[in-house]
Design a protein around this motif. Sequence first.
Motif, short mmCIF file in Angstrom:
data_model
loop_
_atom_site.label_atom_id
_atom_site.label_comp_id
_atom_site.label_asym_id
_atom_site.label_seq_id
_atom_site.Cartn_x
_atom_site.Cartn_y
_atom_site.Cartn_z
N LEU A 260 0.81 -1.35 0.08
CA LEU A 260 -0.01 0.12 -0.10
C LEU A 260 0.86 1.49 0.02
CD1 LEU A 260 -2.84 -1.19 2.27
CD2 LEU A 260 -2.92 -0.88 0.16
N SER A 261 2.24 1.11 0.39
CA SER A 261 2.84 2.63 0.34
C SER A 261 3.75 2.80 -0.86
CB SER A 261 3.78 2.35 1.82
OG SER A 261 4.80 1.27 1.43
N ILE A 262 3.90 1.65 -1.54
CA ILE A 262 4.50 1.87 -2.95
C ILE A 262 3.62 2.27 -4.03
CG2 ILE A 262 6.30 0.90 -4.64
CD1 ILE A 262 7.36 -0.70 -2.38
N PRO A 263 3.38 3.28 -4.88
CA PRO A 263 2.45 3.56 -5.59
C PRO A 263 2.28 2.63 -6.90
CG PRO A 263 3.72 5.59 -5.13
CD PRO A 263 4.36 4.49 -4.44
N ALA A 264 3.54 2.19 -7.06
CA ALA A 264 3.38 1.14 -8.38
C ALA A 264 2.72 -0.06 -8.00
CB ALA A 264 4.87 0.88 -8.86
N LEU A 265 3.02 -0.40 -6.82
CA LEU A 265 2.21 -1.81 -6.19
C LEU A 265 0.78 -1.48 -5.60
CD1 LEU A 265 5.11 -3.26 -4.17
CD2 LEU A 265 4.54 -3.87 -6.37
N ALA A 266 0.47 -0.30 -5.22
CA ALA A 266 -0.75 -0.03 -4.80
C ALA A 266 -1.72 0.00 -6.08
CB ALA A 266 -0.81 1.46 -4.07
#
Length: 82
Positions: A29-35
Amino acid sequence: MLKTDTWLKIISSMMINAVVFGVGAIVVLSIPALAEHAIYLIPAVVVISFVVAPILSFYVAPRMRLKYWGERRWKKGDSISG
């Protein structure tokens, strides 16, 4: 009745499961690419935490027993406690 070692493995597995899931959820949730792909990654984190927790509990549970902490080993320490 279950053995004490089995109870320790079950209890430590539940705690490890919570920690692994929390770390995985925070990373996703904190890494935009993964979110952006959280709809697929969060269930993957749940499955990974259920798979990894019992494996790690086999290493953690014996450390919870006093009989594995003799005076000489207690003074020396180990790779986790230093």
